[in-house]
Design a protein around this motif. Structure first.
Motif, PDB file in Angstrom:
ATOM      1  N   ALA A 196      28.041  35.335  45.653  1.00 58.34           N
ATOM      2  CA  ALA A 196      27.850  36.495  44.769  1.00 58.34           C
ATOM      3  C   ALA A 196      29.223  37.093  44.503  1.00 58.34           C
ATOM      4  CB  ALA A 196      26.957  37.522  45.449  1.00 58.34           C
ATOM      5  N   ILE A 197      29.541  37.277  43.240  1.00 52.49           N
ATOM      6  CA  ILE A 197      30.884  37.748  42.870  1.00 52.49           C
ATOM      7  C   ILE A 197      30.755  38.938  41.925  1.00 52.49           C
ATOM      8  CG2 ILE A 197      33.109  37.051  41.878  1.00 52.49           C
ATOM      9  CD1 ILE A 197      31.906  34.131  42.202  1.00 52.49           C
ATOM     10  N   ARG A 198      31.522  39.970  42.204  1.00 53.81           N
ATOM     11  CA  ARG A 198      31.537  41.144  41.309  1.00 53.81           C
ATOM     12  C   ARG A 198      32.945  41.292  40.751  1.00 53.81           C
ATOM     13  NH1 ARG A 198      29.701  47.180  43.204  1.00 53.81           N
ATOM     14  NH2 ARG A 198      29.552  48.098  41.129  1.00 53.81           N
ATOM     15  N   ASP A 199      33.059  41.604  39.479  1.00 56.65           N
ATOM     16  CA  ASP A 199      34.395  41.666  38.866  1.00 56.65           C
ATOM     17  C   ASP A 199      35.254  42.754  39.526  1.00 56.65           C
ATOM     18  OD1 ASP A 199      34.598  44.238  37.197  1.00 56.65           O
ATOM     19  OD2 ASP A 199      32.668  43.448  36.564  1.00 56.65           O
ATOM     20  N   PRO A 200      36.569  42.657  39.404  1.00 59.12           N
ATOM     21  CA  PRO A 200      37.457  43.574  40.127  1.00 59.12           C
ATOM     22  C   PRO A 200      37.286  45.044  39.759  1.00 59.12           C
ATOM     23  CG  PRO A 200      38.676  41.686  39.299  1.00 59.12           C
ATOM     24  CD  PRO A 200      37.307  41.582  38.722  1.00 59.12           C
ATOM     25  N   LEU A 201      36.705  45.332  38.581  1.00 58.39           N
ATOM     26  CA  LEU A 201      36.475  46.727  38.227  1.00 58.39           C
ATOM     27  C   LEU A 201      35.038  47.176  38.529  1.00 58.39           C
ATOM     28  CD1 LEU A 201      38.511  47.081  34.892  1.00 58.39           C
ATOM     29  CD2 LEU A 201      39.202  47.673  37.199  1.00 58.39           C
TER      30      LEU A 201
END
Ligand code: SF4
Length: 507
Positions: A196-201
């Motif tokens: 699961a990956i969430r963008d840096p912002l």
């Protein structure tokens, strides 16, 4: 989801585009298809056009089942009974109207990728504004595309990077460095893992949970925490902006930060409108925020100081999203809260109709004033936002026709003046009533001009300051680009510059 703020020019509400959900169960004899179904159905509000599931079958191959339609239509008992496996991901999608090619099966997620070297499935909520550049680079390296979406660009980027390393965390770290956009992304690998990956912002919500019973333990990932609740899980925490979480049925939950940003940019509209009130996003309760937005609107509202007005005043929400705000307003104003508008729950998507006449007719189909409540009353009407203004205008005229003395509109979101390039389907500036009127009449006069246009007796919006206070986050933690015109992504600023250049060349 492809960048599409200009594809759908006909909406009168901002539209969220997707929900993602995933489960990894330690129990290999247990099938999680029912959990995936529940997670999707609890997030149907984030996308109603199509739905799909990818499950890892015993032996390591991924099976994907997806189609157009609501979760209950696509994932019926027959379909679910054929989907066996203890690890899987799922997706709800909103496809924009007027873009026929986006209706085909290839555009529905999860996006299943398989070649001789790698197999995985991908579920994605967001937009990658720089996907055209990435696509060109990948094509120059010989990659062949079958769709025109950023979803496929991400998949091809993963496959391309996988030529250099076998390590999934390394592949995903490399991929994240190339993407400049808003994304909450799930990847199901043929090795039985979910990443699961969430963008840096951190534009889009994404959270993890677990469910422990005597018999088994599941790890869960969901766009909204209501998805974790519905399967009986406990919310552990949000995925941090810039973080990769590894959910393994064998090894549990592991985390790695890829990119740490000085600021974050969680979409403020999640709190105002998109998310379910029972969700908690980045530690903040959506319901509590909406209540506070209503309280803020009532504080210092000059209309409430008039005893003559108050005598016949009632607070009415535009259902459903105006409810919590109206409760907060009525509580603070010490006025009766009345459900003065009846909503027909069986009319879908009335706000997404082509043409103003059709949209106005659709409002009548969907909302009907309760005459006995509003007749002879000063109605304080609470809604979450005004986009084009056509829907609000029609609602006001319906309430007047039902005999209200006056209709006073209070909006829980500050004026929406600019389009979204971060994955929310919005009209252009000239179609946004506040955007157009601000340019036409200037800062001082434009709110009153909107009031006249929609036919309200009075109109007040939330201030940006009050919005931040209600959410409990500052301007370095929230995206408010549609309210301020300040976009937090480099690629978006490049697109805006490019659009300006084209328009000045035309002139
Ligand atoms: S511009 Fe930012 S705040 Fe507005 S809808 Fe898009 S992501 Fe949300």
């Amino acid at each position: 989801m492809a960048l599409n703020c200009k594809k759908n020019l006909k909406i009168d509400k901002p539209i969220e585009q997707c929900a993602v959900f995933g489960v990894a169960s330690k129990d290999k004899t247990f099938t999680i298809s029912r959990q995936l179904y529940l997670g999707l159905i609890s997030q149907q509000h984030r996308g109603q056009e199509s739905t799909g599931i990818s499950i890892l079958k015993t032996g390591g191959s991924i099976v994907t089942y997806k189609n157009k339609g609501l979760v209950s239509q696509v994932l019926n008992d027959k379909a679910l009974s054929k989907l066996w496996g203890n690890v899987g991901i799922a997706h709800n999608r909103y496809a924009t109207t007027g873009a026929q090619e986006y209706d085909s099966l290839e555009y529905i997620q999860p996006y299943h990728f398989k070649n001789d070297e790698i197999e995985f499935s991908l579920a994605f909520n967001g937009t990658i504004p720089n996907y055209h550049e990435l696509k060109q680079e990948l094509e120059a390296h010989g990659r062949i595309f079958i769709t025109n979406t950023d979803t496929e660009v991400i998949a091809q980027l993963i496959a391309y990077t996988a030529n250099k390393t076998d390590s999934w965390p390394e592949i995903l770290k490399e991929m994240s460095k190339s993407l400049d956009g808003s994304y909450s992304l799930l990847i199901l690998t043929s090795e039985s893992d979910i990443y699961a990956i969430r963008d840096p912002l951190g534009f889009k919500p994404l959270c993890i949970g677990e469910m422990i019973t005597k018999e088994r333990k599941h790890y869960i990932v969901s766009s909204e925490s209501c998805g974790i609740d519905v399967v009986g899980g406990n919310l552990l925490r949000d995925v941090r902006p810039g973080e990769i979480i590894h959910l393994s049925s064998e090894k549990g939950i592991h985390s790695e930060m890829v990119i740490e940003s000085e600021r974050t940019a969680l979409c403020q509209f999640e709190f105002v409108y998109f998310a379910r009130p029972d969700s908690i996003i980045d530690g903040v309760s959506v319901a509590q925020t909406r209540l506070q937005l209503g309280i803020n609107l009532a504080k210092n509202d000059p209309i409430l100081a008039d005893p003559h007005f108050r005598e016949n005043a009632i607070v009415v929400p535009v259902p459903d999203s105006g409810r919590s705000v109206a409760v907060g307003y009525a509580q603070e104003a010490k006025l009766p809260y009345m459900e003065g508008l009846m909503k027909n729950r069986y009319v879908w998507r009335t706000f997404i109709m082509p043409g103003q006449k059709k949209r106005e007719a659709a409002v009548k189909e969907k909302l009907n004033p309760i005459k006995i409540f509003v007749e002879g009353k000063n109605v304080i009407l609470l809604d979450d936002s005004i986009v084009r203004g056509t829907t609000t205008k029609k609602i006001i005229s319906l309430i007047r026709e039902a005999g209200a003395l006056s209709v006073n509109v209070r909006i829980s979101c500050p004026p929406v003046i600019r389009p979204c390039y971060m994955g929310i389907d919005f009209p252009t500036t000239s179609e946004l009533i506040a955007g157009r009127f601000k340019e036409l009449y200037g800062n001082e006069a434009y709110i009153d001009e909107i009031r006249k246009k929609i036919g309200a007796d009075s109109l007040r919006y939330q201030t940006i300051e009050d919005l931040m206070n209600a959410i409990g986050k500052g301007k370095d933690q929230l995206c408010m680009a549609c309210l301020t015109g300040i976009y937090p992504l480099k690629s978006v600023n490049r697109i805006i510059e490019f659009e300006k250049a084209i328009s000045s060349n035309r002139n």
